[in-house]
Scaffold this active site. Structure first.
Site, short mmCIF file in Angstrom:
data_model
loop_
_atom_site.label_atom_id
_atom_site.label_comp_id
_atom_site.label_asym_id
_atom_site.label_seq_id
_atom_site.Cartn_x
_atom_site.Cartn_y
_atom_site.Cartn_z
N VAL A 1 30.00 36.96 41.36
CA VAL A 1 30.48 35.59 41.12
C VAL A 1 31.34 35.19 42.32
CG1 VAL A 1 31.82 34.11 39.58
CG2 VAL A 1 30.45 35.96 38.63
N SER B 1 39.71 41.20 42.79
CA SER B 1 41.12 41.26 42.41
C SER B 1 42.00 41.21 43.65
CB SER B 1 41.40 42.55 41.65
OG SER B 1 40.56 42.61 40.52
N GLU C 1 37.26 35.45 36.97
CA GLU C 1 36.03 35.00 36.28
C GLU C 1 34.88 35.99 36.43
OE1 GLU C 1 35.50 32.60 34.11
OE2 GLU C 1 37.64 32.22 34.23
N HIS D 1 35.07 39.20 36.22
CA HIS D 1 35.18 40.17 35.12
C HIS D 1 34.73 39.54 33.80
CE1 HIS D 1 38.29 41.96 37.92
NE2 HIS D 1 37.56 43.02 37.63
#
Ligand code: PAF
Length: 291
Positions: free
Chosen positions: A177, A187, A35, A37
């Site tokens: 975020v 990631s 989210e 990204h």
């Protein structure tokens, strides 16, 4: 959404958009999207007419071959997410397309932004980042590019590079975020099992505790760093890579913190490296997503 794998195709598309007077927004990524990204894509859409995202696991920014080999690769799922977020073009070159036979030119920054924190413990990392970002800018020709504030040192380095090299790209910084438990989205989080994740949470918790100490008047950098280290010790199995207080402007390490400072840290959880930071005295971790 169109997908290009060659520099020639991406350039031809970008040229067409420029001729049509469109403003190109760009979100460079290494894939394994989350989210965070997607929030970058939303920012890009807000600042442009058409949006390009790239997924390229850049070999020159990995100082550790195991880290490169283990970096999550989830292209099919990434493409679906980007299409859902309204991206117009996905650029997914192979490494040999970006670094052709005999490649030997690099973009390297010197000075205070690149001699501490991640730069000190990951030699060559930022040289790889500045090189690939310059190449991607030259291929995609964006008007605006969006980067996440989570990688604070990277953002500052890229903004400085764009200014130093007079690159015609506006840099937009999107807020970090977080998941509901406070862990900054990354990631690399997919490599954390529940036990590792519990240990990883010591990082945002430690930063918050240090910030609370700052808000109660603690100014000694060593004490703020100690607050993070103590929280990390609650769950054995966290290796501290670095923890430092730096001035945002000038990026100098300081013994006495003030409200222009950032407390930044990196940890290893069973070989998975995570970074995070907090702006001392500012509202704590403003962007969180519910599960
Ligand atoms: O932040 C990243 O994912 C990478 O460092 C970037 C900017 C895409 C360059 O490879």
């Amino acid at each position: 959404m169109q997908q290009f794998t060659t520099i020639a195709d991406q350039r031809a598309w970008s040229r067409q958009q420029i001729r049509a007077g469109k403003r190109i927004g760009f979100v460079p990524t290494m894939g394994a999207l989350h989210e965070g990204h997607i929030s970058l894509v939303q920012q890009a859409r807000a600042h442009s007419d058409v949006v390009v995202a790239s997924v390229f696991v850049n070999p020159t920014q990995f100082d550790n071959p195991d880290d490169l080999a283990n970096y999550p690769r989830t292209l099919a799922a990434d493409a679906k997410m980007l299409e859902g977020a309204g991206v117009d073009v996905l650029f997914t070159p192979e490494a040999r397309e970006i670094y052709q036979e005999g490649h030997c030119t690099f973009v390297e920054m010197v000075g205070p932004l690149t001699d501490k924190l991640c730069a000190a413990t990951r030699p060559g990392h930022f040289r790889g980042v500045t090189t690939v970002v310059t190449k991607l800018f030259s291929i995609v020709q964006p008007d605006v590019a969006v980067f996440g504030e989570k990688d604070l040192q990277q953002v500052l380095i890229i903004a400085r590079m764009v200014s130093d090299l007079n690159l015609p790209v506006e840099i937009v910084v999107a807020p970090t975020v977080r998941d509901a438990d406070g862990l900054a989205m990354s990631s690399r989080n997919r490599r954390l099992n529940p036990d590792m994740r519990e240990r990883a949470l010591g990082l945002p918790r430690g930063l918050q505790l240090a910030n609370r100490a700052f808000e109660h008047g603690e100014r000694a950098s060593l004490k703020l760093i100690e607050a993070v280290a103590n929280e990390l010790l609650v769950h054995p199995g966290v290796d501290l890579d670095y923890c430092n207080v730096v001035k945002l402007s000038g990026f100098q390490e300081v013994d006495q913190a003030d409200d222009g400072c950032v407390l930044a840290a990196a940890v290893f959880i069973d070989g998975v490296r995570l970074i995070d930071h907090i702006h001392l005295g500012r509202e704590t971790f403003p962007v969180a997503l519910d599960d």
